[in-house]
Design an enzyme around this catalytic site. Structure first.
Site, PDB file in Angstrom:
ATOM      1  N   ARG A   1       0.825  -1.202   0.168  1.00  0.00           N
ATOM      2  CA  ARG A   1       0.117   0.107  -0.109  1.00  0.00           C
ATOM      3  C   ARG A   1       0.974   1.150  -0.006  1.00  0.00           C
ATOM      4  O   ARG A   1       1.900   1.453   0.914  1.00  0.00           O
ATOM      5  CB  ARG A   1      -0.978  -0.194   1.156  1.00  0.00           C
ATOM      6  CG  ARG A   1      -1.665   1.436   1.204  1.00  0.00           C
ATOM      7  CD  ARG A   1      -2.632   1.452   2.359  1.00  0.00           C
ATOM      8  NE  ARG A   1      -3.752   0.514   1.965  1.00  0.00           N
ATOM      9  CZ  ARG A   1      -4.432  -0.056   3.242  1.00  0.00           C
ATOM     10  NH1 ARG A   1      -4.010   0.291   4.491  1.00  0.00           N
ATOM     11  NH2 ARG A   1      -5.492  -1.185   2.993  1.00  0.00           N
TER      12      ARG A   1
ATOM     13  N   ASN B   1       1.460   7.364   0.793  1.00  0.00           N
ATOM     14  CA  ASN B   1       1.614   9.027   0.179  1.00  0.00           C
ATOM     15  C   ASN B   1       1.757   8.803  -0.964  1.00  0.00           C
ATOM     16  O   ASN B   1       2.941   8.937  -1.539  1.00  0.00           O
ATOM     17  CB  ASN B   1       2.522   9.843   1.019  1.00  0.00           C
ATOM     18  CG  ASN B   1       2.300  11.387   0.604  1.00  0.00           C
ATOM     19  OD1 ASN B   1       1.911  11.687  -0.538  1.00  0.00           O
ATOM     20  ND2 ASN B   1       2.609  12.167   1.772  1.00  0.00           N
TER      21      ASN B   1
ATOM     22  N   GLU C   1      14.367   2.569  -3.005  1.00  0.00           N
ATOM     23  CA  GLU C   1      15.124   1.872  -3.617  1.00  0.00           C
ATOM     24  C   GLU C   1      14.819   1.107  -4.989  1.00  0.00           C
ATOM     25  O   GLU C   1      15.582   1.291  -6.186  1.00  0.00           O
ATOM     26  CB  GLU C   1      15.975   1.029  -2.949  1.00  0.00           C
ATOM     27  CG  GLU C   1      16.916   1.996  -1.919  1.00  0.00           C
ATOM     28  CD  GLU C   1      17.494   1.030  -0.591  1.00  0.00           C
ATOM     29  OE1 GLU C   1      18.715   0.649  -0.624  1.00  0.00           O
ATOM     30  OE2 GLU C   1      16.786   0.604   0.082  1.00  0.00           O
TER      31      GLU C   1
HETATM   32 MO1  MOS Z   1      20.097   2.786   1.509  1.00  0.00          MO
HETATM   33  S1  MOS Z   1      21.808   2.427   0.285  1.00  0.00           S
HETATM   34  O1  MOS Z   1      19.877   1.487   2.350  1.00  0.00           O
HETATM   35  O2  MOS Z   1      20.589   4.312   1.980  1.00  0.00           O
END
Ligand code: MOS
Length: 739
Positions: A629, A632, A706
């Protein structure tokens, strides 16, 4: 007394909420580490080695010490010894370079700190630093980009990869490489250290204030409750600020020695020397498949460069064992030591470079099979995580692929190289899939409910620019059924309840349980007060028959009397009530967890190529993510967009180059180390398919910091292949290789 009311209708979760800290940032009132100034503060400038291998013979400080404003030139032996720590993630005691600064006279990389100039102003300290004369015995450093593993270990294995490969009718055997990438947050690393004779306060650029406090306390031999780390605002980090670097203990030790506050700010070139990078990585991928495209064998052998001091492992096989169904698999990891500073985690460590190789190889396999690359991924969709042998907590990669293909218009793609043209340009379409771990860290939070209807939620976590202030406010508002404007978020201070790292895209998922538990504890305390006190309908009631829900006390038996927390507090003439809660981590807890927990996604990239002027442009990106989910939609999209921009930089521009003779990073500035800018990036079309991952937390949220970077570079270079027929196996791409 409220009238009986329907469940509060405020729903914060999922909203496109602008950052609650946005006004502070755009008005310049957000205080970053270097914005902290103190009476009597001195400035420190580190002196970095100008050789990458050898020994310091002598450091002549005589001229520098005579310069205006200079207070000290500190070198080995001048500071109380800084202790070596054994890094431990579980104990929140991680450090990138365990060798304490000034520990010995051996130089192992260019830029290694050999002395520290301290003066009244920054300019005076810099001038003094430039005047210190260091003599060395220099040896030729090893910064060879060609990597041969000195040590190798098997990271994951099933079946027999060699015989599976030998038996496969269609095979790919290819080598891939990425250049070292240097994290370049706009805010360079900095420490402002204040020692009052008893307590050390550090204003830091840190992705983990608790870890930073623990490391600094242990390095300096101080009790942990005598060290406080503050990082209220951080100009991003991308992993380079996860663990302390040497500038922090140096500044702290200098502050203790001189009895004056010390400000130490790294220059941009120093960022390339001494605070980590994603190392150079070489990978060999071997894929074997049937004529139907089903994988029969997958081998990934990677080697990353590491420093002389450390064995940093870039876990390139992070996503490999669970990405596709394949009976025979072998992933090996190798290290090669170089005279370069210690590498560290950089956004999507492991998976990002790993997926560049594996998703490129999948594209090469699709070409060889004459199969659509989306279809190749779909036929290899696993039913469970075949690496761990356990089900996925929630996996919807197939939908990412099909929705992405639909939004992009993939069905109009003609597979032949250079077969698509537009406006006199050649158009290439490529795609790649991606994955990133989803997990939680141990994390605590507290909440204070106040009689004016406002609340304060606090945790020793931090916002590195990702939106933590905002999602924490949303979480508290949601749980209490109040407007977000009534929530004050307090983070970035190690004296708060022990929070989690801003790392691994795990902080948001880590905060859900502690905030909910803190609210429940505060509610329980409020009920106890109401039962014991006067002036509320709950006076004298049995506490077990009352409940605290959506910020209100109500009777469990359906009695229509409810009161909001602020009404109760005002009736009791009590200013505030508070509660604390915590949540358990899931990351690295079990060798074999019961569920495999990851986010997934798919990128579709269009490039245009004009061979007459050698111009390659990224003209379109469509990306779809299965990240649980979305709390934001604005900040989440922003995270993904930033990551895709970084992926474009990784594919096209970024690479730190080391001079073979001196070992110095030669492009240690923003003119020569090129990152993607607005002109390089088209409008990005980002979609989320929202399947709450309720195994991870009560809101079903995973992380989004990431995953957006994973797979981007491969999708881009796969598009380049489709446009031009040149297979890019080394990043960054060189324009001359396209001609
Ligand atoms: Mo990230 S590379 O865990 O800041």
């Amino acid at each position: 007394m409220s009238e009986p009311q329907a469940a509060a209708s405020i729903t914060e979760i999922g909203k496109a909420r602008a950052r609650v800290d946005g006004p502070l940032k755009v008005t310049g009132t957000a205080r970053y580490a270097t914005d902290h100034n103190f009476p009597g503060m001195l400035y420190a400038v580190p002196i970095g080695s100008t050789i990458a291998k050898g020994k310091v013979n002598a450091i002549d400080t005589s001229r520098a010490r005579q310069m205006p404003g200079v207070r000290a030139i500190l070198k080995r032996g001048d500071l109380a010894p800084i202790k070596r720590i054994t890094p431990s993630l579980g104990d929140s005691l991680m450090v990138d370079e365990p060798r304490p600064p000034f520990n010995d006279d051996v130089v192992r990389y260019y830029g290694q700190y050999v002395a520290l100039a301290v003066a009244d102003t920054f300019e005076e300290a810099k001038a003094a630093a430039d005047t210190v004369a260091v003599s060395y015995s220099a040896e030729t450093p090893n910064v060879d980009p060609h990597l041969v593993a000195e040590t190798t270990k098997v990271m994951s294995e099933r079946g027999n990869a060699a015989s599976g490969y030998a038996a496969a009718p269609v095979t790919i055997d290819a080598h891939y490489a990425i250049s070292p990438e240097t994290h370049n947050p706009i805010e360079t690393h900095a420490t402002v250290a204040v020692w009052d004779g008893d307590t050390l306060t550090l204003y830091e650029t840190s992705q983990g204030v608790i870890n930073h406090r623990n490391v600094l306390a242990d390095m300096l031999g101080l009790p942990r409750d005598k060290v406080r780390v503050i990082a209220k605002f951080i100009g991003s980090g991308f992993g380079s600020k996860l663990w302390p670097w040497s500038q922090s203990p140096l500044a702290a030790a200098a502050a203790i020695k001189l009895g004056r506050p010390i400000k130490l700010v790294l220059s941009r070139p120093m960022m390339f020397h001494a605070v980590g990078h994603r190392p150079r990585i070489e990978q060999r991928i071997r894929l074997g498949a049937g004529n139907d495209g089903r994988l029969m064998s997958l081998q990934q052998d990677y080697v990353n460069a590491t420093s002389m001091l450390d064995d940093y492992e870039e876990n390139c096989g992070e996503a490999t064992p669970h990405m596709y169904s394949v009976p025979n698999l072998r992933v090996t990891s190798g290290l090669a030591k170089r005279n370069i500073g210690t590498p560290t985690a950089m956004r999507g460590p492991g998976a990002v470079p790993g997926l560049f190789a594996t998703e490129s190889a999948m594209d090469e396999l699709a070409v060889k099979l004459g199969m659509d690359p989306v279809q190749l991924r779909l036929v290899n969709e696993p039913r469970l995580d075949e690496g761990l042998g356990v089900p996925f907590s929630s996996r919807h990669l197939k939908e990412c692929l099909t929705l992405g293909a639909e939004k992009f218009g993939w069905s109009k793609r003609t597979p032949q190289v250079a077969s698509m043209k537009r406006d006199g340009m050649t158009v290439g379409w490529g795609m790649a899939a991606c994955s990133w771990i989803a997990a939680r860290f141990d994390c605590s939070a507290s909440i204070e409910l106040r009689d004016d209807g406002t609340v304060r939620v606090a945790s020793a976590s931090q916002d590195i620019g990702t939106g933590t202030y905002t999602v924490m406010a949303q979480m508290a508002a949601e749980t209490l059924g109040i407007a977000i404007e009534r929530v004050e978020v307090v983070i970035g201070d190690s004296s708060l309840p022990t929070g989690a790292l801003s790392g691994g895209s795990m902080l948001t998922a880590s905060l859900v349980a502690p905030i909910n538990a803190a609210v429940a504890a505060a509610g329980k305390a409020l009920i106890a007060l109401a039962v014991a006190g006067q002036n509320t309908p709950f006076s004298g009631a049995n506490a077990n028959e009352l409940q605290f829900s959506r910020g209100c006390i109500a009777a469990r038996n359906g009695d229509p009397h409810t009161m909001t927390f602020d009404e109760v507090l005002r009736a009791l003439n009590t200013r505030a009530v508070s509660g604390q809660g915590s949540g358990e981590g899931s990351f690295g807890v079990e060798e074999r967890p019961k569920l495999s927990s990851h986010s997934f996604g798919a990128h579709f990239v269009e490039v245009t190529w004009q061979p007459d002027i050698a111009r390659l442009r990224v003209s379109r990106v469509v990306s779809v993510f299965d990240a649980g989910r979305i709390l934001n939609s604005m900040t989440a999209r922003n995270q993904i967009e930033g990551a895709i921009v970084m992926g474009i930089g990784m594919a096209l521009f970024e690479g730190t180059e080391y001079d073979a003779a001196s070992g110095a990073p030669v492009n240690a500035n923003f003119a020569d180390y090129v990152v993607a800018t607005n002109a390089d990036v088209p409008a990005l079309d980002v979609h989320f398919i929202e399947y709450p991952d309720l195994n991870l937390n009560a809101l079903g949220a995973r992380g989004v910091g990431e995953i957006g970077l994973a797979g981007t570079a491969a999708a881009l270079t796969n598009a380049v292949y489709h446009a031009i027929g040149v297979r890019i196996r080394e990043l960054p791409l060189k324009i001359e290789s396209l001609l």
